[in-house]
Design a protein around this motif. Structure first.
Motif, PDB file in Angstrom:
ATOM      1  N   GLN A   1       0.826  -1.199   0.000  1.00  9.25           N
ATOM      2  CA  GLN A   1       0.000   0.000   0.000  1.00  9.25           C
ATOM      3  C   GLN A   1       0.863   1.253   0.000  1.00  9.25           C
ATOM      4  N   GLN A   2       1.943   1.228   0.753  1.00  9.42           N
ATOM      5  CA  GLN A   2       2.855   2.367   0.802  1.00  9.42           C
ATOM      6  C   GLN A   2       3.566   2.588  -0.535  1.00  9.42           C
ATOM      7  N   LEU A   3       3.840   1.493  -1.239  1.00 12.17           N
ATOM      8  CA  LEU A   3       4.554   1.585  -2.510  1.00 12.17           C
ATOM      9  C   LEU A   3       3.621   1.806  -3.697  1.00 12.17           C
ATOM     10  N   GLY A   4       2.343   1.479  -3.517  1.00 11.40           N
ATOM     11  CA  GLY A   4       1.380   1.616  -4.598  1.00 11.40           C
ATOM     12  C   GLY A   4       1.393   0.467  -5.589  1.00 11.40           C
ATOM     13  N   ILE A   5       1.873  -0.720  -5.145  1.00 11.16           N
ATOM     14  CA  ILE A   5       1.917  -1.879  -6.028  1.00 11.16           C
ATOM     15  C   ILE A   5       0.834  -2.886  -5.639  1.00 11.16           C
TER      16      ILE A   5
END
Length: 227
Positions: free
Chosen positions: A187-191
């Motif tokens: 979620q933090q990386l957007g993957i």
């Protein structure tokens, strides 16, 4: 180009229980710490390096030295080796994990990486014990590379980008893991995230879970279609 990146403990190898036991014992033997929280999912960074850093700062008001970390890794790996000699069943693969790695590394337009919160030495030992070959993987990152799991995953992505001279869209990068901390990092990386179906992820709604690695390629295809 699509990337699929795997965690190791609980995702490729069924080693979470023995890993936690040996890790806890190594902390006590190397640093003399006692009465610390062994529910490692509650630490700021649920990685071998992140937990050790947090404990050292809380107990000694300073981070570990390089020598201390090296001594800890030696102790930890020695304990794992002893455990394997006595209880090899704690080092089995997650069913079909080795098979899916082999299949995916042979697919055109798809590259496979590893990103684990474990030390490099211990991670490679557990993969070897589980008879999982990672020869076809493009890149791997470990606890030595960062404290935070998102940064370890990001390091693998950067290595894969450099090796293949490409920069895929975030929607074309999938991380497979077994813990809430894995999901949070994606979620933090957007993957994208695919979870191993277990109680650690049961409370998270609207995520893809697999109970069998035969399901994985179908979900990769669906994510590709919707990205």
């Amino acid at each position: 180009m699509k990337y699929i990146i795997f965690d190791i403990d609980g995702t490729l190898t069924n080693t979470t229980e023995i890993d936690d036991l040996c890790y806890t014992q190594a902390i006590a033997e190397t640093f003399g710490f006692s009465n610390f929280n062994t529910n490692y999912g509650h630490y700021e960074n649920t990685t071998d390096s992140g937990i050790l850093h947090q404990l050292s700062v809380e107990r000694r008001n300073r981070p570990c030295t390089v020598t201390e970390i090296e001594n800890f890794i030696d102790c930890f790996c020695n304990l794992l080796e002893i455990a394997y000699e006595k209880q090899a069943h704690y080092f089995r693969e997650i069913p079909k994990a080795g098979k899916i790695i082999r299949r995916l590394t042979q697919q055109d337009g798809l590259r496979v990486g590893l990103a684990t919160g474990g030390w490099k030495q211990s991670a490679l030992f557990k993969l070897q014990c589980a008879d999982i070959s990672i020869e076809g993987c493009s890149a791997a990152s470990f606890a030595q590379d960062a404290f935070a799991r998102r940064d370890i995953i990001g390091n693998t992505i950067s290595k894969m980008n450099k090796r293949h001279n490409t920069h895929p869209e975030l929607a074309d990068i999938i991380y497979v893991g077994d813990g809430q901390w894995d999901y949070q990092a994606t979620q933090q990386l957007g993957i994208q995230f695919i979870g191993i179906d277990n109680k650690k992820l049961a409370h998270i709604p609207d995520i893809i879970r697999i109970a069998d690695y035969d399901e994985l390629e179908q979900h990769i295809g669906l994510l590709t279609l919707t990205s």
